[in-house]
Write a protein that holds these residues in place. Structure first.
Motif, mmCIF file in Angstrom:
data_model
loop_
_atom_site.group_PDB
_atom_site.id
_atom_site.type_symbol
_atom_site.label_atom_id
_atom_site.label_comp_id
_atom_site.label_asym_id
_atom_site.label_seq_id
_atom_site.Cartn_x
_atom_site.Cartn_y
_atom_site.Cartn_z
ATOM 1 N N THR A 8 0.831 -1.201 0.000
ATOM 2 C CA THR A 8 0.000 0.000 0.000
ATOM 3 C C THR A 8 0.866 1.252 0.000
ATOM 4 O OG1 THR A 8 -1.836 -1.069 1.162
ATOM 5 C CG2 THR A 8 -1.736 1.329 1.271
ATOM 6 N N ALA A 9 0.618 2.121 -0.977
ATOM 7 C CA ALA A 9 1.227 3.454 -0.986
ATOM 8 C C ALA A 9 0.428 4.306 0.000
ATOM 9 C CB ALA A 9 1.177 4.044 -2.388
ATOM 10 N N LEU A 10 0.892 4.349 1.231
ATOM 11 C CA LEU A 10 0.115 4.932 2.322
ATOM 12 C C LEU A 10 -0.115 6.435 2.169
ATOM 13 C CD1 LEU A 10 1.996 3.173 5.259
ATOM 14 C CD2 LEU A 10 -0.384 2.706 4.609
ATOM 15 N N VAL A 11 -1.323 6.885 2.486
ATOM 16 C CA VAL A 11 -1.550 8.318 2.653
ATOM 17 C C VAL A 11 -0.850 8.753 3.935
ATOM 18 C CG1 VAL A 11 -3.805 8.173 1.515
ATOM 19 C CG2 VAL A 11 -3.680 8.130 4.021
ATOM 20 N N THR A 12 -0.545 10.033 4.032
ATOM 21 C CA THR A 12 -0.016 10.606 5.277
ATOM 22 C C THR A 12 -1.123 11.420 5.924
ATOM 23 O OG1 THR A 12 2.205 10.786 4.299
ATOM 24 C CG2 THR A 12 1.774 12.049 6.304
ATOM 25 N N PRO A 13 -1.674 10.950 7.033
ATOM 26 C CA PRO A 13 -2.748 11.720 7.682
ATOM 27 C C PRO A 13 -2.210 13.018 8.302
ATOM 28 C CG PRO A 13 -2.709 9.426 8.438
ATOM 29 C CD PRO A 13 -1.429 9.679 7.721
ATOM 30 N N PHE A 14 -2.954 14.089 8.112
ATOM 31 C CA PHE A 14 -2.632 15.367 8.739
ATOM 32 C C PHE A 14 -3.787 15.794 9.641
ATOM 33 C CE2 PHE A 14 -0.455 15.931 4.483
ATOM 34 C CZ PHE A 14 0.834 15.768 4.976
ATOM 35 N N LYS A 15 -3.449 16.569 10.654
ATOM 36 C CA LYS A 15 -4.466 17.159 11.521
ATOM 37 C C LYS A 15 -3.960 18.518 11.965
ATOM 38 C CE LYS A 15 -7.656 15.860 15.213
ATOM 39 N NZ LYS A 15 -7.999 14.813 16.201
ATOM 40 N N ASN A 16 -4.712 19.547 11.603
ATOM 41 C CA ASN A 16 -4.309 20.922 11.910
ATOM 42 C C ASN A 16 -2.910 21.235 11.388
ATOM 43 O OD1 ASN A 16 -6.770 21.352 13.332
ATOM 44 N ND2 ASN A 16 -5.886 20.375 15.138
ATOM 45 N N GLY A 17 -2.624 20.730 10.195
ATOM 46 C CA GLY A 17 -1.374 21.050 9.535
ATOM 47 C C GLY A 17 -0.187 20.196 9.933
ATOM 48 N N GLN A 18 -0.377 19.298 10.885
ATOM 49 C CA GLN A 18 0.716 18.459 11.375
ATOM 50 C C GLN A 18 0.447 16.990 11.033
ATOM 51 O OE1 GLN A 18 3.403 20.029 12.814
ATOM 52 N NE2 GLN A 18 2.236 21.897 12.333
ATOM 53 N N VAL A 19 1.509 16.183 10.967
ATOM 54 C CA VAL A 19 1.339 14.747 10.774
ATOM 55 C C VAL A 19 0.572 14.175 11.953
ATOM 56 C CG1 VAL A 19 2.537 12.530 10.576
ATOM 57 C CG2 VAL A 19 3.451 14.552 9.412
ATOM 58 N N ASP A 20 -0.505 13.453 11.649
ATOM 59 C CA ASP A 20 -1.351 12.846 12.689
ATOM 60 C C ASP A 20 -0.807 11.451 12.991
ATOM 61 O OD1 ASP A 20 -3.324 11.781 14.314
ATOM 62 O OD2 ASP A 20 -4.991 12.536 13.097
ATOM 63 N N GLY A 258 -11.472 9.297 5.012
ATOM 64 C CA GLY A 258 -12.222 10.194 5.888
ATOM 65 C C GLY A 258 -13.657 9.732 6.061
ATOM 66 N N LEU A 259 -14.278 9.337 4.952
ATOM 67 C CA LEU A 259 -15.655 8.817 5.017
ATOM 68 C C LEU A 259 -15.722 7.535 5.843
ATOM 69 C CD1 LEU A 259 -16.649 9.384 1.270
ATOM 70 C CD2 LEU A 259 -17.584 10.611 3.258
ATOM 71 N N MET A 260 -14.629 6.774 5.820
ATOM 72 C CA MET A 260 -14.558 5.525 6.598
ATOM 73 C C MET A 260 -14.223 5.774 8.072
ATOM 74 S SD MET A 260 -12.398 3.452 3.687
ATOM 75 C CE MET A 260 -12.061 1.963 4.655
ATOM 76 N N GLY A 261 -13.886 7.015 8.397
ATOM 77 C CA GLY A 261 -13.561 7.361 9.781
ATOM 78 C C GLY A 261 -12.154 6.956 10.194
ATOM 79 N N VAL A 263 -9.106 8.479 8.902
ATOM 80 C CA VAL A 263 -8.223 9.641 8.998
ATOM 81 C C VAL A 263 -9.064 10.902 8.850
ATOM 82 C CG1 VAL A 263 -6.333 8.344 7.895
ATOM 83 C CG2 VAL A 263 -7.699 9.924 6.526
ATOM 84 N N THR A 264 -8.489 12.023 9.286
ATOM 85 C CA THR A 264 -9.078 13.315 8.942
ATOM 86 C C THR A 264 -8.659 13.613 7.500
ATOM 87 O OG1 THR A 264 -8.869 14.079 11.222
ATOM 88 C CG2 THR A 264 -9.142 15.767 9.523
ATOM 89 N N PRO A 265 -9.615 13.856 6.616
ATOM 90 C CA PRO A 265 -9.266 13.992 5.191
ATOM 91 C C PRO A 265 -8.640 15.342 4.860
ATOM 92 C CG PRO A 265 -11.608 14.311 5.474
ATOM 93 C CD PRO A 265 -11.069 13.957 6.833
ATOM 94 N N GLU A 266 -7.581 15.676 5.586
ATOM 95 C CA GLU A 266 -6.908 16.962 5.406
ATOM 96 C C GLU A 266 -5.776 16.817 4.397
ATOM 97 O OE1 GLU A 266 -4.105 19.730 8.229
ATOM 98 O OE2 GLU A 266 -6.006 19.069 9.088
ATOM 99 N N LEU A 267 -5.721 17.734 3.459
ATOM 100 C CA LEU A 267 -4.688 17.737 2.423
ATOM 101 C C LEU A 267 -3.849 19.004 2.552
ATOM 102 C CD1 LEU A 267 -7.450 16.700 0.140
ATOM 103 C CD2 LEU A 267 -5.300 15.481 -0.178
#
Length: 292
Positions: A8-20, A258-261, A263-267
């Motif tokens: 899996t080419a993993l997404v990087t979750p972000f939250k408020n601009g930082q890596v979650d 994000g829809l699956m709950g 990660v926060t779908p922040e880009l």
């Protein structure tokens, strides 16, 4: 072969601009529970282009720590600046990643000779297993089969290629020129089964962010000789594959997670949130696939 099956080419979750970190660790754990064969932090899907060097090193370290050697970690470390690629690859090795994924230099448009020298320079400075990544649609340069064969002789650290040309003739020539032990990974979720059929070894996948069991199941079915099951999963994944590229990757993958709950779908800019109409279409595909 270490780098085979579904990665899996993993997404990087972000939250408020930082890596979650918490969401990232949970995503990795779920991927392993679902049977994924390996993970790739800091690839294109992980928005590596907008990570600082410190964040890049942190994301790889988190991934390696969470995986705990249960599956291989192939860390994205490429750049169009050879010196920067050496630095990022060194970070991957220091974090104890199992290998590095190195994209061909983008924007510069080097010659085939330049591509060989680029990868050879990285191999000389940071000897570790490499998978080179050929994706002309993003880089405007095509790593040709003859060049791959020459590169393999020049730098034994290059153990395989992620092929995202979608060109089965080219992939076939890489196998012909480099031999069956050279690892061929599909770089397009649409071409996994055809790539396996001509001698490939797996995939570095976007869709497995949301459907890891289906993609790893496809690769396992083929390996086990169950071609009917592999074909069934190929077509089961087809609507999801299309949905993952309704907009530029990784916008749909992050939106789906994000829809699956998960990660926060922040880009990060220049990536922006998915259009509402497309998000509704994506949600419908996920529901029909039993994911939502």
């Amino acid at each position: 072969m270490q780098f085979t099956g579904a990665f899996t080419a993993l997404v990087t979750p972000f939250k408020n601009g930082q890596v979650d970190e918490d969401a990232y660790r949970a995503l990795i754990e779920w991927q392993i529970e679902q049977g994924i064969n390996g993970v790739v932090p800091c690839g294109t899907t992980g928005e590596s282009a907008t990570l600082s060097h410190a964040e890049h090193a942190k994301v790889i370290s988190i991934c390696v720590d969470q995986v705990k050697r249960r599956v291989p970690v192939l860390a994205g470390a490429g750049s169009n600046n050879t010196r920067e690629a050496i630095e990022l690859t060194r970070c991957a090795r220091e974090a104890k990643a199992d290998g590095a994924l190195l994209i061909t230099p983008y924007y510069n448009k080097p010659t085939q000779a330049g591509l060989i020298e680029h990868f050879a320079a990285i191999a000389k400075e940071v000897p570790m297993p490499f998978i080179v990544y050929n994706v002309p649609g993003r880089t405007s340069v095509n790593l040709l089969p003859q060049t791959v064969a020459a590169l393999r002789k020049r730098a034994p650290e290059v153990v395989g290629i992620k092929e995202a040309t979608g060109n089965l003739c080219q992939i076939s020539e890489v196998i012909e020129f480099c031999g069956p032990d050279f690892i061929i990974l599909s770089g397009d979720d649409f071409t996994v089964l055809p790539t396996l059929a001509i001698g490939g070894h797996g995939v570095i996948s976007v869709v497995s962010n949301v459907a890891p069991a289906l993609m790893s199941g496809l690769c396992k079915a083929w390996k086990d000789g169950d071609t009917a099951k592999a074909r069934e999963l190929h077509y089961a994944l087809a609507p999801l594959n299309r949905a993952m590229f309704m907009e530029t990757n990784p916008i749909p993958a992050k939106t789906a997670l994000g829809l699956m709950g998960r990660v926060t779908p922040e880009l990060r800019l220049p990536m922006v949130n998915m259009g509402k109409e497309n998000e509704a279409k994506l949600a419908d595909v996920l529901k029909k696939a039993g994911i939502l």
